[in-house]
Write an enzyme that holds these catalytic residues in place. Structure first.
Site, PDB file in Angstrom:
ATOM      1  N   SER A 550      -9.608   4.301   0.906  1.00 39.09           N
ATOM      2  CA  SER A 550     -10.150   5.541   1.331  1.00 39.09           C
ATOM      3  C   SER A 550     -11.067   6.002   0.576  1.00 39.09           C
ATOM      4  O   SER A 550     -12.238   5.311   0.453  1.00 39.09           O
ATOM      5  CB  SER A 550      -8.936   6.500   1.453  1.00 39.09           C
ATOM      6  OG  SER A 550      -9.192   7.399   2.400  1.00 39.09           O
ATOM      7  N   ASP A 637      -7.225   4.157  12.767  1.00 39.22           N
ATOM      8  CA  ASP A 637      -7.567   5.052  11.525  1.00 39.22           C
ATOM      9  C   ASP A 637      -8.593   6.325  12.243  1.00 39.22           C
ATOM     10  O   ASP A 637      -9.599   6.295  12.357  1.00 39.22           O
ATOM     11  CB  ASP A 637      -8.271   4.348  10.440  1.00 39.22           C
ATOM     12  CG  ASP A 637      -7.902   5.295   9.060  1.00 39.22           C
ATOM     13  OD1 ASP A 637      -7.859   6.478   9.123  1.00 39.22           O
ATOM     14  OD2 ASP A 637      -8.447   4.693   8.122  1.00 39.22           O
ATOM     15  N   HIS A 670      -4.314   4.882   9.145  1.00 43.03           N
ATOM     16  CA  HIS A 670      -4.968   5.033   7.957  1.00 43.03           C
ATOM     17  C   HIS A 670      -4.139   4.546   7.004  1.00 43.03           C
ATOM     18  O   HIS A 670      -4.557   3.580   5.854  1.00 43.03           O
ATOM     19  CB  HIS A 670      -5.183   6.592   7.579  1.00 43.03           C
ATOM     20  CG  HIS A 670      -5.934   6.717   6.378  1.00 43.03           C
ATOM     21  ND1 HIS A 670      -7.285   6.373   6.099  1.00 43.03           N
ATOM     22  CD2 HIS A 670      -5.853   7.289   5.142  1.00 43.03           C
ATOM     23  CE1 HIS A 670      -7.911   6.666   5.028  1.00 43.03           C
ATOM     24  NE2 HIS A 670      -6.855   7.065   4.328  1.00 43.03           N
TER      25      HIS A 670
END
Length: 697
Positions: A550, A637, A670
């Site tokens: 991320s 995501d 995600h």
């Protein structure tokens, strides 16, 4: 052999602040385009082909992970009302099962549950395996029980897009009620069990509206309790442990504001403002009753960089403030939990989490102590306003997850359970320590390390190193145990965490010095940690793999450009590698609220220039010898869109990077794939690639 996927170059001009950039791979953003899907599938086929030789190793690693896990297991029960609530897993099942059993009046010692042994009087509340049937993805969001224990609320996400459908079940009849609320941000039951409080998101995926749904009424008749129009702020809500107030919290990365609804009155009454929002001031609150008076304990950072704790009268929160815990530089107050007779305070000092008990009468804090030099400890699983025990969680790099109950009368820590690790695991076979690297500006950056003792101490000889980093949002990478990591340690790999600026390990200033126009410190800190491990003989560039996900994936992309020769490989999970494109577009999910973290390049030329100087995608250099790179992403995501790593990989290939792979999960979000076995297989895939890169395959 598959051909290397080569994305077509198509002119796409972006102009801001007199700067023009041709973004030739922006066309990959068209998620619904058959051409884009075909390209992603070609990337997956190429990755499968290039990693086919690792299939046996992947299976070995999966079996190692699986073989260390007690697949049929139960959590330590938590007392709420007249019931003990717990979760359990069964061998062969992907997901957990939520259960309860009746408690004996006055008995607060949790029953000892044995894996595989039926629990007398067990009621299965929710079997996620049943709920997940027929779906490629399943993630349980909200899970709540009414105060009278007769209703269950749950909310699953079946796509990976973090939109949850709320359902309610009558636990007396077993009937699932007709009330169904789709596309929510999650919710919970009102204390009386007659309604649901939930949030919905705007088009930018920002939770912006709080609703009340009365059970048995049409969803279109739901009442708006609160709406936040400012697109820089998101909202959330919850109940105080005392069950006296509904708390509505509105916040950005740097500013907070809270409202109260007194549940002794009308829940639809206009919420009462606690403190008006002030730019740069964050605060959170807890409700306590002290000497018969309703008090609010407020943790804030107004003129207190590392926060202070004050108390105010609940009837007049903007009135006189009583300082409970004064600001102390370097001691970052993190949070407070209020109970009937005391409160807990959690804070960070010297990079480690601490837990203290707060005496309402004297404001004295009694700090709990733990033996290991590196550890994580925190308060959790304490729904009751009054209990003779306080539930705590504890772990370290070598100590599996441990559940303690603190006996409040004797201050004795009572061990309730430690995560079982099968296969003869002995924590004494492993060691952990902290080292310090010197950043270019002289700052000392901590590095945590864990290794298996039989391979020798770090620095005794050159060893493979797996260096992990994050460094954003004041998020700290604290010591924690990992079953999957044992497969690395047992092969001689040293696992290390670079606690770079932008995280919160060393206090609020540590965060401030790694965000916005200080963001480059995050990247140079990480490189400094790598250089330290090399210069002290712990490892060599040929034996070091870096990993981040991320915002940590942004870190990976940046260090790939800054110091490609210092790493043999880089593993980037759902990487935020095209930040400038995303942060420039307010229509994209979550963009505007990110301006407090990264800066606003849309309206500020200095921020634009600074972000452009480090954005990984835009700074890929032709002819550079990049290390091996594996980028992991998910089609659904909503936080870091799949297009970012897809564009990055395309640009790296164009620049001549010879070994770059993209793996895109076509039914995930995600957090990657859902289900524990699927997650283990995904981690085995990543570890096999890592071992191949380190020469350990």
């Amino acid at each position: 052999m598959t051909n290397v996927p080569i994305a077509a170059r198509r002119t796409h001009i972006r102009t801001h602040h007199a700067d023009t950039f041709n973004d030739p791979y922006e066309w990959l953003r068209e998620k619904e385009s058959p051409e884009v899907i075909a390209h992603l599938e070609a990337e997956n086929a190429h990755t499968d082909d290039q990693s086919a030789h690792l299939e046996s190793l992947r299976e070995t690693l999966f079996e190692e992970i699986k073989g260390r896990v007690q697949e049929t297991d139960l959590s330590v029960p938590t007392r709420r009302g007249d019931w003990w609530y717990y979760g359990r897993t069964e061998e062969g099942s992907q997901y957990g099962i939520q259960c309860r059993a009746a408690a004996v009046s006055g008995d607060w010692t949790p029953p000892v549950l044995e894996p595989g042994v039926p629990v007398p009087g067990e009621e299965i509340l929710l079997d996620s395996n049943v709920e997940a049937e027929g779906h490629e993805f399943f993630s349980l969001g909200s899970f709540d029980i009414s105060d009278d224990a007769t209703k269950l609320l749950w909310a699953p996400d079946l796509e990976g897009d973090e939109l949850y459908t709320i359902r309610v079940r009558d636990l007396v009849t077993g009937e699932t009620l007709p009330d169904e609320i789709p596309k929510t941000g999650g919710g919970f039951l009102t204390p009386d069990g007659t309604g649901i409080i939930y949030t919905t998101r705007d088009e930018a995926w920002r939770p912006d509206t709080l609703w009340l749904h009365r059970l048995g009424t049409p969803v279109q008749d739901d009442v708006t309790l609160f709406h936040e129009p400012d697109e820089r702020f998101w909202l959330g809500a919850g109940l105080t442990r005392s069950r006296r107030f509904l708390v509505i919290g509105v916040g950005s990365s740097v500013t907070g504001e809270e409202y109260l609804v007194d549940l002794e009155g009308d829940i639809t009454a206009e919420p009462r403002l606690v403190w008006p929002r002030t730019e740069g001031v964050e605060y959170s609150l807890e409700h306590a009753i002290v000497d018969g008076e309703d008090r609010l304990y407020i943790m804030h950072n107004q003129d207190a960089l590392d926060f202070e704790l004050v108390s105010v009268a609940a009837s007049d929160p903007q009135g006189e403030r009583h300082v409970v815990i004064a600001h102390e530089s370097g001691r970052r107050l993190l949070g407070m939990d209020a109970f009937r007779d005391f409160a807990t305070v959690e804070y960070r000092r010297d990079g480690l989490e601490q837990v203290g008990l707060l005496d309402y009468a004297t404001d004295a804090v009694d700090e709990l102590s733990f033996d290991e030099p590196l550890y994580s400890a925190g308060v959790g699983g304490n729904p009751e306003w009054h209990s003779p025990f306080l539930r705590l969680g504890y772990t370290s790099f070598v100590t599996p997850g441990t559940v303690y109950d603190l006996d409040l009368a004797t201050r004795e820590l009572v061990l309730r359970k430690q995560q079982p690790v099968l296969g003869g695991y002995d924590s004494a076979d492993y060691a952990q320590a902290r080292a310090w690297a010197t950043a270019p500006d002289g700052t000392q950056v901590p590095i945590s390390m864990v290794w298996k003792r039989s391979f020798g101490e770090p620095g005794a000889d050159v060893r493979p190193v797996h260096l992990y980093g994050y460094g954003s949002y004041e998020h700290s990478i604290d010591p924690g145990f990992s079953v999957a990591r044992l497969s690395e340690l047992d092969r001689g790999v040293i696992f290390a965490v670079a606690h770079v600026r932008g995280g919160g390990e060393m206090g609020r200033k540590w965060y401030e010095d790694g965000k916005m126009l200080n963001k480059r410190n995050t990247f140079t800190d990480f490189v400094a940690c790598a250089e330290h491990l090399i210069s002290t003989g712990v490892t060599s560039p040929e034996q070091m793999v870096a990993e981040g996900g991320s915002a940590g994936g942004l870190l990976m992309g940046a260090v790939a450009n800054l110091a490609p020769s210092r790493f043999a490989g880089i593993l980037a999970s759902v990487p935020f590698v095209d930040p400038l494109t995303s942060i420039l577009d307010p229509s994209l999910p979550l963009t505007v609220i990110e301006w407090d973290e990264w800066g606003d390049p849309l309206h500020n030329a200095d921020v634009y220039e600074y972000m452009k100087s480090y954005a990984p995608y835009e700074n890929v250099q032709d002819g550079v010898a990049y290390p091996r790179i594996l980028a992991m992403t998910s089609l659904n995501d909503t936080r870091v869109l799949y297009v970012e790593p897809a564009k990055w990989v395309a640009r790296l290939r164009e620049a001549g990077a010879s070994d770059v792979l993209l793996k895109c999960e076509m039914a995930a979000g995600h957090g990657g794939v859902s289900g524990r076995y699927n997650s283990w297989k995904e981690r085995a895939f990543e570890l096999a690639w890592m071992f191949d890169t380190l020469g350990l395959a």
